[in-house]
Design a protein around this motif. Structure first.
Motif, mmCIF file in Angstrom:
data_model
loop_
_atom_site.group_PDB
_atom_site.id
_atom_site.type_symbol
_atom_site.label_atom_id
_atom_site.label_comp_id
_atom_site.label_asym_id
_atom_site.label_seq_id
_atom_site.Cartn_x
_atom_site.Cartn_y
_atom_site.Cartn_z
ATOM 1 N N ALA A 1 -55.104 2.233 12.073
ATOM 2 C CA ALA A 1 -55.408 2.749 11.222
ATOM 3 C C ALA A 1 -56.539 3.332 11.919
ATOM 4 O O ALA A 1 -57.743 3.127 12.089
ATOM 5 C CB ALA A 1 -55.806 2.101 10.257
ATOM 6 N N ARG B 1 -49.835 -1.391 10.387
ATOM 7 C CA ARG B 1 -50.167 -0.754 10.239
ATOM 8 C C ARG B 1 -51.276 -0.036 11.351
ATOM 9 O O ARG B 1 -51.676 -1.260 12.574
ATOM 10 C CB ARG B 1 -51.230 0.104 9.177
ATOM 11 N N ARG C 1 -55.740 -5.940 15.319
ATOM 12 C CA ARG C 1 -56.555 -4.684 15.541
ATOM 13 C C ARG C 1 -57.600 -5.887 17.141
ATOM 14 O O ARG C 1 -57.352 -6.592 17.030
ATOM 15 C CB ARG C 1 -57.087 -4.441 14.928
ATOM 16 N N TYR D 1 -66.259 1.173 5.684
ATOM 17 C CA TYR D 1 -64.580 0.702 5.891
ATOM 18 C C TYR D 1 -64.199 -0.509 4.956
ATOM 19 O O TYR D 1 -63.137 -0.340 5.002
ATOM 20 C CB TYR D 1 -64.432 0.554 7.493
ATOM 21 N N ASP E 1 -57.684 6.253 8.540
ATOM 22 C CA ASP E 1 -59.331 6.610 7.692
ATOM 23 C C ASP E 1 -59.539 7.575 7.784
ATOM 24 O O ASP E 1 -61.208 7.357 8.946
ATOM 25 C CB ASP E 1 -59.875 5.232 9.380
HETATM 26 N N1 GLU Z 1 -60.414 2.923 11.483
HETATM 27 C C1 GLU Z 1 -60.633 1.405 11.619
HETATM 28 C C2 GLU Z 1 -61.082 1.369 12.933
HETATM 29 O O1 GLU Z 1 -60.189 1.973 14.225
HETATM 30 C C3 GLU Z 1 -59.137 0.524 11.590
HETATM 31 C C4 GLU Z 1 -60.105 -0.917 11.559
HETATM 32 C C5 GLU Z 1 -58.745 -1.778 11.277
HETATM 33 O O2 GLU Z 1 -57.554 -1.855 12.059
HETATM 34 O O3 GLU Z 1 -59.034 -2.548 9.904
HETATM 35 O O4 GLU Z 1 -62.003 0.321 14.163
#
Ligand code: GLU
Length: 452
Positions: free
Chosen positions: A7, A5, A202, A184, A41
């Motif tokens: 996000a 994913r 990530r 989060y 998110d």
């Molecule tokens: N919304 C988080 C960010 O942008 C997601 C991080 C993740 O991939 O869990 O850092």
């Protein structure tokens, strides 16, 4: 099934760092024949904006990073509520009443003593009466996840190798604000479980979040958090990539604002960005590979290094030129002058650094072309050219062969007056390809015009 994913938080436009993360997750899924989820998110209702959600979709679409499923955290609040209830009943979530100022003072005191600023769990020691008193004063609690200090944290990171954390060295994370809104940390773990995410890839800024989330996964599974699917009750595999830095080696402001709009304006192709970001920071050479399937096939987390990946905008321009030279007509048709066909694209493509320049070169075919003055001798030569012009399969090859034979000219003297007369320019696309596009009547007219 491999499920990844991307996000993003819709609090701004995607920048090159996010794009890279999206791409790598997309490649991981595509290479494995798995699924790629776009997860918005948006639990931060104040900072999240619909226009950014739309821009994220538009940017991913422009980049050709199609997603198989879209999810939004704001539509999943009941799942977070359910997870919260389970973890609280299991004693893994506790209410806290400190104000931001109090927490800041605690932090400063710890730092002043040379200690890491780890939350002291004072709220855990509150009695029911203490809590009731706080609430009677109108203080609503925020909530922390209780890390299990006896459960050491370890994972085999897909890029960084074995990672170990001592939970006692981490603060119990706040997972819910006093107004009931979510931070989060827990929603992300809940989503990864519900959506069957098998691989979390990530940036390395998330490494310590992973340490915490691993305990959240374990706690949720231990509390029998209903998954609705029978995936293995394990945390996903994690990999954290080194951050992207500017060519000076620093995290630059510029990178934080450089996104698809800027690339598009600059005439950078999506395939250029993909080719660069797929390999930057890996041991594989960055090459102008326009074939995405080939890039995807070579994508491999094992080739990722731990040093920051350097993003140089000059690389982008160089790579772009090489990519443009490979783009098929179908990929660019919408951006070409209407009358330009596939043969036209093939003729001008090698002369471009950006697709938008195709229109200028195409004018050499459609005209009008720049008028040129020729010396007496060349005028005679061009008249002879018109007389010798025979329109066959390869009019340029035939014409130049005939002229060479008839006049003894060669090299520049042979070719340049012809190019100038036929296109008005000293250089440009291959004449062998251009002349058939100009057409016989127009070619004759241009040669006559020059000869007069
Ligand atoms: N919304 C988080 C960010 O942008 C997601 C991080 C993740 O991939 O869990 O850092």
């Amino acid at each position: 099934m491999t499920t990844t994913r991307f996000a993003p938080s819709p609090t701004g436009r995607l920048h090159v760092g996010n794009i890279r993360t999206a791409l790598h997750n997309w490649m991981l899924a595509r290479k494995a024949g798995g699924r790629f989820i776009l997860r918005i998110d948006d639990t931060d209702a104040v900072r999240s904006q619909e226009e950014y959600v739309e821009a994220i979709r538009a940017d991913l679409t422009w980049l050709g990073l199609a997603w198989d499923r879209e999810e939004r955290q704001s539509a999943r609040l009941d799942r977070y509520e359910a997870a919260f209830a389970l973890l609280r009943d299991a004693g893994r979530i506790y209410p806290c009443y400190e104000s931001a100022q109090e927490l800041e003072i605690k932090r400063k005191i710890a730092l002043g003593r040379g200690l890491p600023p780890i939350y002291d769990r004072a709220a855990l020691k509150l009695s029911d009466a203490d809590r009731a008193a706080k609430e009677a004063e109108g203080v609503q609690p925020h909530w922390r996840f209780l890390l299990d200090h006896a459960e050491s944290i370890m994972w085999e990171d897909g890029i960084r190798g074995v990672q170990k954390f001592d939970p006692a060295q981490l603060s119990d994370p706040v997972i819910r604000r006093a107004d009931g809104s979510w931070l989060y940390m827990m929603p992300s773990a809940v989503d990864d479980i519900d959506m069957g995410v098998t691989q979390v890839l990530r940036g390395e800024d998330h490494v310590s979040n992973t340490a915490v989330q691993i305990q959240i996964f374990t706690a949720l599974y231990a509390a029998n958090f209903a998954t609705g699917h029978d995936a293995a009750k394990n945390a996903p595999a994690f990999a954290h990539e080194a951050l992207l830095v500017g060519s000076e080696g620093k995290l630059s402001k510029r990178l934080g604002s450089l996104g698809c709009d800027a690339f598009r304006e600059q005439g950078i192709e999506p395939e250029t960005i993909i080719a660069l970001l797929a390999r930057l920071g890996t041991s594989q050479p960055v090459e102008p590979i326009a074939d995405r399937a080939a890039l995807t096939a070579s994508f491999d987390l094992a080739t990722f290094g731990r040093a920051p990946a350097k993003f140089d905008e000059a690389d982008l321009e160089r790579l772009n030129t090489a990519i443009v030279h490979q783009l098929p007509y179908a990929a660019v048709r919408d951006r070409l002058p209407e009358s330009m066909d596939e043969a036209g694209w093939h003729a001008v493509r090698p002369n471009l650094t950006h697709v938008r320049e195709a229109a200028e070169w195409w004018q050499l075919v459609t005209g009008p072309i720049a008028a040129r003055e020729f010396a007496e001798e060349d005028r005679a030569y061009l008249a002879q050219a018109e007389a010798l012009l025979v329109w066959g399969d390869d009019p340029w090859g035939a014409l130049t062969a005939a002229l060479k034979e008839a006049t003894g000219r060669k090299g520049k003297a042979l070719f340049l007056p012809l190019r100038q007369a036929l296109t008005g320019m000293d250089h440009g696309p291959d004449m062998g390809e251009l002349l058939p596009l100009i057409g016989e009547a127009e070619a004759r007219a241009r040669l006559q015009q020059a000869a007069n």
